[in-house]
Design a protein around this motif. Structure first.
Motif, PDB file in Angstrom:
ATOM      1  N   ASP A 181      20.603  -0.716 -18.836  1.00 41.87           N
ATOM      2  CA  ASP A 181      20.806  -1.067 -20.242  1.00 41.87           C
ATOM      3  C   ASP A 181      22.208  -1.594 -20.478  1.00 41.87           C
ATOM      4  OD1 ASP A 181      18.298  -0.016 -20.585  1.00 41.87           O
ATOM      5  OD2 ASP A 181      18.981   1.832 -21.531  1.00 41.87           O
ATOM      6  N   LYS A 182      23.189  -0.872 -19.962  1.00 42.59           N
ATOM      7  CA  LYS A 182      24.574  -1.255 -20.200  1.00 42.59           C
ATOM      8  C   LYS A 182      24.914  -2.588 -19.531  1.00 42.59           C
ATOM      9  CE  LYS A 182      25.903   3.450 -21.077  1.00 42.59           C
ATOM     10  NZ  LYS A 182      24.666   3.589 -21.789  1.00 42.59           N
ATOM     11  N   LEU A 183      24.350  -2.838 -18.366  1.00 44.68           N
ATOM     12  CA  LEU A 183      24.617  -4.099 -17.672  1.00 44.68           C
ATOM     13  C   LEU A 183      24.082  -5.292 -18.449  1.00 44.68           C
ATOM     14  CD1 LEU A 183      23.872  -3.111 -13.956  1.00 44.68           C
ATOM     15  CD2 LEU A 183      26.110  -3.593 -14.981  1.00 44.68           C
ATOM     16  N   ILE A 184      22.838  -5.214 -18.904  1.00 44.34           N
ATOM     17  CA  ILE A 184      22.272  -6.371 -19.603  1.00 44.34           C
ATOM     18  C   ILE A 184      22.877  -6.540 -20.988  1.00 44.34           C
ATOM     19  CG2 ILE A 184      20.183  -5.298 -20.582  1.00 44.34           C
ATOM     20  CD1 ILE A 184      18.777  -8.006 -19.555  1.00 44.34           C
ATOM     21  N   VAL A 185      23.193  -5.441 -21.656  1.00 41.55           N
ATOM     22  CA  VAL A 185      23.832  -5.537 -22.974  1.00 41.55           C
ATOM     23  C   VAL A 185      25.245  -6.109 -22.831  1.00 41.55           C
ATOM     24  CG1 VAL A 185      24.782  -4.163 -24.877  1.00 41.55           C
ATOM     25  CG2 VAL A 185      22.418  -3.830 -24.148  1.00 41.55           C
ATOM     26  N   ALA A 186      25.988  -5.664 -21.814  1.00 43.97           N
ATOM     27  CA  ALA A 186      27.332  -6.207 -21.589  1.00 43.97           C
ATOM     28  C   ALA A 186      27.267  -7.706 -21.318  1.00 43.97           C
ATOM     29  CB  ALA A 186      28.020  -5.484 -20.429  1.00 43.97           C
ATOM     30  N   ALA A 187      26.301  -8.129 -20.508  1.00 50.17           N
ATOM     31  CA  ALA A 187      26.139  -9.562 -20.247  1.00 50.17           C
ATOM     32  C   ALA A 187      25.847 -10.310 -21.546  1.00 50.17           C
ATOM     33  CB  ALA A 187      25.016  -9.787 -19.232  1.00 50.17           C
ATOM     34  N   ALA A 188      24.951  -9.780 -22.358  1.00 47.78           N
ATOM     35  CA  ALA A 188      24.589 -10.439 -23.619  1.00 47.78           C
ATOM     36  C   ALA A 188      25.781 -10.488 -24.579  1.00 47.78           C
ATOM     37  CB  ALA A 188      23.407  -9.722 -24.268  1.00 47.78           C
TER      38      ALA A 188
ATOM     39  N   VAL B 144      31.542   6.639 -24.026  1.00 52.68           N
ATOM     40  CA  VAL B 144      30.454   7.628 -24.081  1.00 52.68           C
ATOM     41  C   VAL B 144      29.899   7.895 -22.678  1.00 52.68           C
ATOM     42  CG1 VAL B 144      28.129   8.098 -24.972  1.00 52.68           C
ATOM     43  CG2 VAL B 144      29.899   7.231 -26.505  1.00 52.68           C
ATOM     44  N   SER B 145      29.768   6.865 -21.854  1.00 51.11           N
ATOM     45  CA  SER B 145      29.302   7.075 -20.475  1.00 51.11           C
ATOM     46  C   SER B 145      30.267   7.969 -19.711  1.00 51.11           C
ATOM     47  CB  SER B 145      29.155   5.739 -19.745  1.00 51.11           C
ATOM     48  OG  SER B 145      28.135   4.975 -20.322  1.00 51.11           O
ATOM     49  N   SER B 146      31.553   7.714 -19.869  1.00 49.64           N
ATOM     50  CA  SER B 146      32.562   8.533 -19.197  1.00 49.64           C
ATOM     51  C   SER B 146      32.543   9.961 -19.725  1.00 49.64           C
ATOM     52  CB  SER B 146      33.955   7.929 -19.399  1.00 49.64           C
ATOM     53  OG  SER B 146      34.002   6.644 -18.863  1.00 49.64           O
TER      54      SER B 146
END
Length: 184
Positions: A70-77, A104-106
């Motif tokens: 999720d974080k990878l594709i959202v960051a790309a977008a 939040v991930s950290s």
């Protein structure tokens, strides 16, 4: 490891380079096609979680990979819309959204290290942020002026940003006791 939900999550990760390449093709409908690929990834995100619970195929690997995908594709977008629109009105919310995700991930990783992962599990506000963020990105990526998609995308981007900051504050407050206990 090779459960249907995990395969859907792998599929979502594989969609990232396809999404980026298609979005930047020199083709009239490239942005709309890229937005469609992003939409497909967003749907698989919901669907893999639903199937994992329904088929009782939740795995620790899936619990790790799903939020990473999720974080990878959202960051790309988010990076792509900051490039496409090249305005502070997009860049500032994008930076806040990406910063919140890292924080939040950290925080979740640190809390899990101290056996307190339940304290910062996903809340309603976090889920609402994700929904607003995904819809905002679809609208902004598509650049459709028909039916005010871009305007709706702007509005939802700001809604997602407010929800993002609010949910980050909630997680921080929930974790405060543990943070004080171990931060000495």
């Amino acid at each position: 490891m090779y459960t249907i939900p995990n395969l859907l999550t792998f599929f979502r990760v594989l969609l990232i380079p396809v999404f980026v390449v298609v979005y930047y093709l020199d083709w009239q409908w490239a942005h709309q096609a890229g937005a469609f690929i992003f939409w497909l990834a967003a749907i698989t995100d919901w669907f893999d979680g639903y199937l994992a619970r329904k088929l009782q195929q939740t795995t620790s690997f899936g619990a790790f990979l799903d939020p990473v995908a999720d974080k990878l594709i959202v960051a790309a977008a988010l990076l792509m819309i900051t490039h496409t629109y090249s305005t502070l009105w997009i860049t500032i919310p994008a930076i806040l959204l990406m910063s919140r995700e890292i924080f939040v991930s950290s925080l979740r990783e640190w809390m899990a290290k101290h056996g307190e992962s339940d304290t910062v599990k996903v809340s309603f506000w976090g889920k609402a942020k994700t929904m607003a963020q995904m819809l905002a990105l679809i609208g902004l990526l598509s650049e459709f002026q028909v039916l005010y998609w871009v305007t709706l995308g702007y509005i939802l981007l700001y809604v997602a940003t407010v929800l993002s900051v609010y949910s980050m504050a909630q997680y921080s407050v929930a974790a405060w006791t543990t943070i004080r206990k171990y931060a000495k």
